[in-house]
Motif scaffolding. Sequence first.
Motif, PDB file in Angstrom:
ATOM      1  N   UNK A  53      26.901 -20.306 -33.931  1.00 13.39           N
ATOM      2  CA  UNK A  53      27.979 -20.885 -34.951  1.00 13.39           C
ATOM      3  C   UNK A  53      27.692 -20.023 -36.227  1.00 13.39           C
ATOM      4  N   UNK A  54      26.207 -20.087 -36.636  1.00 17.52           N
ATOM      5  CA  UNK A  54      25.963 -19.581 -38.019  1.00 17.52           C
ATOM      6  C   UNK A  54      26.161 -18.156 -38.101  1.00 17.52           C
ATOM      7  N   UNK A  55      25.836 -17.606 -37.018  1.00 15.08           N
ATOM      8  CA  UNK A  55      25.736 -16.060 -36.930  1.00 15.08           C
ATOM      9  C   UNK A  55      27.158 -15.475 -36.699  1.00 15.08           C
ATOM     10  N   UNK A  56      28.169 -16.246 -36.258  1.00 17.43           N
ATOM     11  CA  UNK A  56      29.767 -15.859 -35.872  1.00 17.43           C
ATOM     12  C   UNK A  56      30.434 -15.609 -37.161  1.00 17.43           C
ATOM     13  N   UNK A  57      31.039 -14.562 -36.833  1.00 17.61           N
ATOM     14  CA  UNK A  57      32.186 -14.179 -37.896  1.00 17.61           C
ATOM     15  C   UNK A  57      33.283 -15.111 -37.836  1.00 17.61           C
ATOM     16  N   UNK A  58      33.437 -15.600 -36.857  1.00 18.50           N
ATOM     17  CA  UNK A  58      34.682 -16.634 -36.681  1.00 18.50           C
ATOM     18  C   UNK A  58      34.414 -17.474 -35.521  1.00 18.50           C
ATOM     19  N   UNK A  59      34.957 -18.702 -35.717  1.00 17.50           N
ATOM     20  CA  UNK A  59      34.599 -19.698 -34.746  1.00 17.50           C
ATOM     21  C   UNK A  59      36.020 -20.291 -34.326  1.00 17.50           C
ATOM     22  N   UNK A  60      36.429 -20.509 -32.825  1.00 20.21           N
ATOM     23  CA  UNK A  60      37.555 -21.199 -32.325  1.00 20.21           C
ATOM     24  C   UNK A  60      37.221 -22.272 -31.326  1.00 20.21           C
ATOM     25  N   UNK A  61      38.310 -23.000 -31.338  1.00 23.81           N
ATOM     26  CA  UNK A  61      38.174 -23.933 -30.295  1.00 23.81           C
ATOM     27  C   UNK A  61      39.637 -24.225 -29.847  1.00 23.81           C
ATOM     28  N   UNK A  62      40.000 -24.954 -28.823  1.00 31.24           N
ATOM     29  CA  UNK A  62      40.976 -25.459 -28.294  1.00 31.24           C
ATOM     30  C   UNK A  62      41.593 -26.554 -28.881  1.00 31.24           C
ATOM     31  N   UNK A  63      40.696 -27.512 -29.568  1.00 27.90           N
ATOM     32  CA  UNK A  63      40.892 -28.965 -29.904  1.00 27.90           C
ATOM     33  C   UNK A  63      40.754 -28.940 -31.371  1.00 27.90           C
ATOM     34  N   UNK A  64      41.845 -29.373 -32.037  1.00 27.71           N
ATOM     35  CA  UNK A  64      41.831 -29.558 -33.627  1.00 27.71           C
ATOM     36  C   UNK A  64      40.378 -30.616 -34.012  1.00 27.71           C
ATOM     37  N   UNK A  65      40.513 -31.577 -33.099  1.00 21.80           N
ATOM     38  CA  UNK A  65      39.305 -32.490 -33.699  1.00 21.80           C
ATOM     39  C   UNK A  65      37.987 -32.034 -33.287  1.00 21.80           C
ATOM     40  N   UNK A  66      37.917 -31.382 -32.242  1.00 25.89           N
ATOM     41  CA  UNK A  66      36.639 -30.631 -32.022  1.00 25.89           C
ATOM     42  C   UNK A  66      36.329 -29.553 -33.107  1.00 25.89           C
ATOM     43  N   UNK A  67      37.519 -29.015 -33.576  1.00 26.28           N
ATOM     44  CA  UNK A  67      37.332 -27.775 -34.833  1.00 26.28           C
ATOM     45  C   UNK A  67      36.762 -28.604 -35.940  1.00 26.28           C
ATOM     46  N   UNK A  68      37.275 -29.922 -36.295  1.00 28.14           N
ATOM     47  CA  UNK A  68      36.967 -30.509 -37.161  1.00 28.14           C
ATOM     48  C   UNK A  68      35.284 -31.147 -37.403  1.00 28.14           C
ATOM     49  N   UNK A  69      34.990 -31.447 -36.056  1.00 28.21           N
ATOM     50  CA  UNK A  69      33.685 -31.636 -35.668  1.00 28.21           C
ATOM     51  C   UNK A  69      32.717 -30.555 -36.032  1.00 28.21           C
ATOM     52  N   UNK A  70      32.975 -29.557 -35.603  1.00 26.69           N
ATOM     53  CA  UNK A  70      31.928 -28.316 -35.917  1.00 26.69           C
ATOM     54  C   UNK A  70      32.038 -27.938 -37.471  1.00 26.69           C
ATOM     55  N   UNK A  71      33.417 -28.033 -38.049  1.00 25.69           N
ATOM     56  CA  UNK A  71      33.218 -27.559 -39.226  1.00 25.69           C
ATOM     57  C   UNK A  71      32.450 -28.449 -40.123  1.00 25.69           C
ATOM     58  N   UNK A  72      32.380 -29.685 -39.942  1.00 22.67           N
ATOM     59  CA  UNK A  72      31.617 -30.768 -40.574  1.00 22.67           C
ATOM     60  C   UNK A  72      29.961 -30.654 -40.292  1.00 22.67           C
TER      61      UNK A  72
END
Length: 184
Positions: free
Chosen positions: A149-168
């Motif tokens: 996640x730290x090395x990726x140029x972009x991160x995607x997920x199929x779930x908005x709530x999962x996306x918020x978890x990883x963003x935080x």
Amino acid sequence: MKICMLNPFSKFAAVRQFNLAKALATQGNQVTLILPKFDKYSGYEKVNIEKVKNLKIIHPFQIKSKILELSMAFYIPSAIKKALKDKYDIVHGFRPTPFSGYIGYKIAKKQKIPFILEMGDIEWESMKELKIHPSYRVKIVKWLEKKLINKADGVTTMSPSLGKYFEKKYNKRVIAIPSGIDIN
């Protein structure tokens, strides 16, 4: 655009990424999808995959065994070697496993191109809760999640709530891309 996609599952379990690869290929992109020939989802039998224009399937070398480490012992170097025969514009790895996310990161780093990581869930927590994986596997995937996640140029997920978890958790922007429906 030349796109390299990696999935840790055979076609039977790689539904989301296989359909995304097909859609990108039908739009004229040159897509290479790297995935196992067989796994527990295919009953350890080889999976036949339909031919799609502009979609190349690569099955890295693997040993037919129900013991994951034995089955995949040669998979990682074989996948990297086969993938590096082509030049891509972007790499998309699905999940922070050694068999997809890690390989995708290595290919992108070697070719100096963007690496996108898709997080399907909190992989290491799911593995831990299932209690079917040895603790060393859980620790490896937990470490890979943070690193990739730290090395990726972009991160995607199929779930908005999962996306918020990883963003935080990682202070990184995550884009939620919901799964579509294949009505054919």
